[in-house]
Structure formats: structure tokens, C-alpha cells
Design a protein around this motif. Structure first.
Motif, mmCIF file in Angstrom:
data_model
loop_
_atom_site.group_PDB
_atom_site.id
_atom_site.type_symbol
_atom_site.label_atom_id
_atom_site.label_comp_id
_atom_site.label_asym_id
_atom_site.label_seq_id
_atom_site.Cartn_x
_atom_site.Cartn_y
_atom_site.Cartn_z
ATOM 1 N N ALA A 69 -6.290 79.478 57.953
ATOM 2 C CA ALA A 69 -5.234 80.341 58.808
ATOM 3 C C ALA A 69 -5.766 81.709 58.990
ATOM 4 O O ALA A 69 -5.863 82.291 60.042
ATOM 5 C CB ALA A 69 -3.947 80.441 58.271
ATOM 6 N N CYS A 70 -6.404 82.380 57.982
ATOM 7 C CA CYS A 70 -7.049 83.667 58.038
ATOM 8 C C CYS A 70 -8.167 83.577 58.984
ATOM 9 O O CYS A 70 -8.235 84.608 59.633
ATOM 10 C CB CYS A 70 -7.434 84.105 56.561
ATOM 11 N N PHE A 107 -0.204 84.564 63.831
ATOM 12 C CA PHE A 107 0.376 85.227 62.701
ATOM 13 C C PHE A 107 1.426 84.737 61.813
ATOM 14 O O PHE A 107 1.513 84.624 60.671
ATOM 15 C CB PHE A 107 0.766 86.770 63.024
ATOM 16 N N VAL A 108 2.343 83.976 62.574
ATOM 17 C CA VAL A 108 3.461 83.208 62.168
ATOM 18 C C VAL A 108 2.701 81.880 61.336
ATOM 19 O O VAL A 108 3.129 81.579 60.180
ATOM 20 C CB VAL A 108 4.016 82.916 63.164
ATOM 21 N N ARG A 109 1.672 81.371 61.954
ATOM 22 C CA ARG A 109 1.162 80.391 61.288
ATOM 23 C C ARG A 109 0.415 80.816 60.030
ATOM 24 O O ARG A 109 0.391 80.175 58.829
ATOM 25 C CB ARG A 109 -0.171 79.797 62.250
ATOM 26 N N LEU A 110 -0.119 81.811 59.908
ATOM 27 C CA LEU A 110 -0.770 82.448 58.716
ATOM 28 C C LEU A 110 0.471 82.997 57.722
ATOM 29 O O LEU A 110 0.372 82.516 56.565
ATOM 30 C CB LEU A 110 -1.514 83.939 59.101
ATOM 31 N N ALA A 111 1.576 83.191 58.212
ATOM 32 C CA ALA A 111 2.657 83.294 57.126
ATOM 33 C C ALA A 111 3.024 82.129 56.691
ATOM 34 O O ALA A 111 3.673 81.935 55.419
ATOM 35 C CB ALA A 111 3.663 84.370 57.961
ATOM 36 N N GLN A 112 3.125 81.329 57.425
ATOM 37 C CA GLN A 112 3.619 79.768 56.979
ATOM 38 C C GLN A 112 2.657 79.461 55.999
ATOM 39 O O GLN A 112 3.253 78.552 55.007
ATOM 40 C CB GLN A 112 3.773 78.870 58.329
ATOM 41 N N ALA A 113 1.427 79.227 56.295
ATOM 42 C CA ALA A 113 0.481 79.006 55.170
ATOM 43 C C ALA A 113 0.666 79.621 53.899
ATOM 44 O O ALA A 113 0.351 78.912 52.977
ATOM 45 C CB ALA A 113 -0.983 78.946 56.082
#
Length: 266
Positions: free
Chosen positions: A150-151, A220-226
Motif C-alpha cells: 500500500a505504501c 491514502f484510505v487503502r493505506l490506513a486500512q492496511a
């Protein structure tokens, strides 16, 4: 040696070369991982060259480095074509066409510089290689694979938008000021800070801002979820094919089939 033997020998040599290249490209042994690490380092160097381009383009070494990278990517494309099961499969891969465009931007830097932002896509390829998965596993960080990917996706998008904004709107500025302005605008837009001190002119600028905000927030939301969600392991259920399971799962939550998920000790 007659013609048939020569053809058979040539076919055997090509097949051996293909197997060796496939091992280097997708293998998980130490030698293959070292080679993949070298490729990843070269990919990062290409990105660094693009970032430092505003500072280097006035110097005599710029074109030398540019054409050296072009030669390397050309050889890499040829090697991947040989390693592919068929040319058709090779041409269906997105990275084939992305690398072809990158190669064109390196061969004709003055004409196709507006497409140079695609060089950031080579970081995305690192996240899909066995190097990341196997490297994290050996370091005891297999549970961080989704976070790292994700990063990487977020960084790829950030550098792609920065590169596009720079080559389209700020390329005429001297030195690195234009790239810094493009990076500043991209970060401010992705984070929805929107100071307003730097804006993109015209309809294209407005559309670029809209796409940057929508896609950037999504990533960014995908990164936070991961980061916050519980870790899952990828293990296909033999019965229903469900891929992701809890780390300590004994039965598949979809069909109840008994699982035998290998752990780090197996």
C-alpha cells in the motif's frame, strides 16, 4: 551436424536460457533474490535520475546517463521477452508497454519528456516481485506485506502525479524549483490541505487537481486500512478457493473446509 540437429540444439539452448531467466525473474532462492534486489536498486536509481533531472539536464553527463539507462531497459525488455512463455503473453503484460514508453522517453528525452513521469511505475513492479514477499518473510515481517504494498502504491501515485505536474506545468522553471513546486502542490492536494498558494492553470489544471484528490484520498484510505486491520494470510482454500484467512484459522470461514496453513516454522 545436419540442419535438424542444429535446429534442435538451438531450440534446447533457447529453452535453457528461458528457464534460467524465469528463475532469475520469479525465483526465491538466494541467487535469484540477489538479482531481483539488483533490479530493484536500478529501478530506484532510474527514479532518482528522473527526480534529479532538473539539476542534471544542463550538464554534459545527463545524456550519457540517459542513454545508459535506455540501453539497460532495452536489454531487460529483451530478456523478459525471452523468459515469457510466448510473445503474446509478453505483450499482454502492462509493464511491457510501460517500459516501452519509458524507453522511448529515454531515447528521445526532448521530444517525449512529458511522459517521463511513467518511470515511477517501476516502483510498482517491485511490489509485485517475489523479492518483497520473500525478503519480508526472511526478516520476520511477512505480516507487513500489505502495508508495504500500500505504501509503494501511494508513493508510485505521488511521484507519477508530481512528474506529470512538473513536466506539464513547471518544466520551464530553472533548476529544481519547478519540481519542488510540483511536489508541494501534489502533497497539498492529496492531503486535501489546499493552501492555494500554488494552483494549476486552465481546464487541464483543474482536471488534474480533481483526479489527484479523488485517487490520492482513495489510496491514502487503502493505506490506513492496511495499517489498522488485522493481518490475514494468503492461502487458497482447496474447497472453495477463498484466498485470505485469519492467521490462526483452522477451518475456512466460507465453506468450513479443514485448512493446513503453513507457518513460519514449516
Amino acid at each position: 551436424m545436419d540442419t535438424t540437429d542444429r535446429r534442435r540444439s538451438a531450440f534446447t539452448n533457447v529453452r535453457s536460457l528461458r528457464i534460467a531467466l524465469q528463475r532469475l525473474e520469479r525465483g526465491r532462492d538466494s541467487w535469484a533474490l540477489r538479482w531481483q534486489a539488483l533490479l530493484a536498486f536500478i529501478d530506484l536509481s532510474i527514479l532518482a535520475f528522473f527526480i534529479l533531472g532538473p539539476y542534471l539536464r544542463a550538464g554534459p553527463s545527463y545524456l550519457i546517463i540517459d542513454y545508459t539507462i535506455a540501453a539497460w531497459i532495452g536489454v531487460e525488455l529483451l530478456a523478459r521477452a525471452v523468459a515469457a512463455p510466448s510473445i503474446r503473453i509478453f505483450l499482454k503484460r502492462p509493464m511491457t508497454w510501460i517500459d516501452a514508453v519509458i524507453l522511448a522517453t529515454l531515447l528521445f528525452p526532448g521530444l517525449l519528456f512529458n511522459f517521463a513521469f511513467l518511470r515511477a511505475m517501476r516502483i510498482w513492479a517491485i511490489g509485485r516481485s517475489p523479492l518483497l514477499r520473500e525478503g519480508l518473510r526472511r526478516l520476520g515481517g511477512a505480516h507487513l506485506q500489505d502495508v508495504v504494498r500500500a505504501c509503494l502504491n501511494f508513493l508510485v501515485f505521488l511521484f507519477m502525479i508530481t512528474g506529470f505536474v512538473y513536466t506539464t506545468f513547471f518544466y520551464g522553471q530553472e533548476g529544481g524549483e519547478g519540481f519542488v513546486d510540483a511536489l508541494y502542490f501534489t502533497v497539498a492536494t492529496v492531503t486535501t490541505t489546499g493552501f492555494g498558494d500554488i494552483t494549476l492553470p486552465g481546464t487541464l489544471g483543474k482536471l488534474t487537481s480533481v483526479v489527484t484528490m479523488i485517487v490520492g484520498i482513495s489510496l491514502f484510505v487503502r493505506l490506513a486500512q492496511a495499517v489498522v486491520r488485522p493481518h490475514k494470510v494468503n492461502f487458497p482454500c482447496p474447497q472453495c478457493g477463498l484466498q485470505r484467512h485469519d492467521v490462526d484459522a483452522v477451518h475456512c470461514k466460507a465453506c468450513g473446509h479443514l485448512l493446513n496453513i503453513p507457518d513460519e516454522g514449516n
